[in-house]
Scaffold this motif. Structure first.
Motif, PDB file in Angstrom:
ATOM      1  N   ASP A 261      69.987 -56.757 -49.763  1.00 16.79           N
ATOM      2  CA  ASP A 261      68.870 -57.301 -48.976  1.00 16.79           C
ATOM      3  C   ASP A 261      67.798 -56.239 -48.758  1.00 16.79           C
ATOM      4  O   ASP A 261      66.591 -56.533 -48.826  1.00 16.79           O
TER       5      ASP A 261
ATOM      6  N   VAL B  75      65.626 -55.892 -51.849  1.00 22.78           N
ATOM      7  CA  VAL B  75      64.636 -56.971 -51.952  1.00 22.78           C
ATOM      8  C   VAL B  75      63.448 -56.681 -51.034  1.00 22.78           C
ATOM      9  O   VAL B  75      62.283 -56.788 -51.443  1.00 22.78           O
TER      10      VAL B  75
ATOM     11  N   ALA C 144      65.829 -64.390 -54.345  1.00 15.42           N
ATOM     12  CA  ALA C 144      64.569 -64.325 -53.598  1.00 15.42           C
ATOM     13  C   ALA C 144      63.385 -64.853 -54.400  1.00 15.42           C
ATOM     14  O   ALA C 144      62.256 -64.863 -53.904  1.00 15.42           O
TER      15      ALA C 144
END
Length: 291
Positions: free
Chosen positions: A194, A197, A23
């Protein structure tokens, strides 16, 4: 952000560190040994020397990072609690982010109902010390404290579900603790990463998030899928809780919990939308399946 991930060589931590790096964050991972250092380097994560048993040493690392993502655990209050406390004391008043990994076992059994983050805690004996650590994270002034409570994590052929497949390969049937009528809340490893993040980037201070996807599954159904994937034809065998305790102790009671949860908060506040295969698919024909 400059992020330090503790436990970055572990099952959850390695996935989280990788997702944060992908990311665009500058990610470093805590390494307590040369082996851990080499593993992190092989994952493209820069290692930083440190050990949970050296609380003072850990706290000295805080100044170099904007966020600490804590996925490490020794499974011991005597080690984990002082380490987290030392880091939090150093971070107080800095405005930095501290994300602590707890787990759904702090809720205990949900008695057939669907619980959420605000449901009362009744922690399993194995993790009875964790709610106090959670409270310390959220009570530390001047930081952005965040708690994530993952369900049973699966994927990448790892985690607790891997034990079921291993028992099927070794004994011809997947062995589960208890009656198998209890439910496990689950989360796919990549979807969990995910969520980390999203939480690091956008979660508000004081946020607690359950990380589970879809409805919980009966353990006997999970075990049957593991057995199929391991080539044991779906055969399973129940391991009475009393017997399992002699080998696993309090871990056996945690495995026998009956739990159902909602992850609505993560979905609504952070737009989290898990996309991974179901645990049944993953065990039957995914990363756990015999090739």
């Amino acid at each position: 952000m400059k992020v330090l991930v503790t436990g970055a060589t572990g099952y959850i931590g390695s996935a989280v560190a990788g997702a944060l790096a992908k990311a665009g964050h500058q990610v470093k991972g805590l390494a307590r040994s040369d082996d851990a250092k080499r593993k992190l380097e092989s994952l493209g994560i820069q290692p930083v020397r440190g050990d949970l048993t050296d609380a003072a040493g850990l706290s000295s690392l805080v100044q170099d990072f904007e966020a600490i993502v804590w996925t490490a655990t020794s499974n011991s209050e005597a080690v984990d609690a002082p380490a987290v406390a030392a880091v939090l004391d150093k971070m107080a008043g800095t405005g930095k982010t501290f994300l602590y990994t707890s787990g759904v076992w702090v809720h205990g059994g949900t008695r057939g109902g669907v619980a959420d983050e605000d449901s009362p805690l009744n922690a399993a004996e194995l993790v009875a010390w964790r709610p106090a650590v959670e409270k310390r994270v959220l009570a530390t002034q001047g930081i952005r404290g965040i708690i994530i409570r993952p369900g049973i994590v699966y994927g990448r052929a790892g985690g607790i579900p891997g034990m079921l497949g291993a028992s099927a390969r070794e004994g011809g049937a997947a062995r589960f603790v208890g009656t198998g009528e209890n439910h496990w809340p689950v989360v796919f490893i990549d979807d969990l990463a995910d969520l980390y993040v999203r939480a690091v980037e956008r979660a508000s201070a004081g946020t607690t998030l359950l990380a589970v996807q879809g409805p919980s599954f009966k353990v006997k159904e999970i075990a049957a899928a593991a057995s199929e994937g391991a080539g044991a034809g779906g055969k399973t065998v129940a391991w009475p809780l009393e017997e399992a305790r002699t080998q696993f102790g309090a871990f056996a009671d945690a495995l026998a919990l009956d739990q159902k949860f909602s992850a609505r908060r993560a979905e609504q506040t952070l737009g989290w939308a898990p996309r991974g295969p179901s645990i049944i698919e993953e065990l039957r024909s995914g990363s756990y399946a015999r090739r």
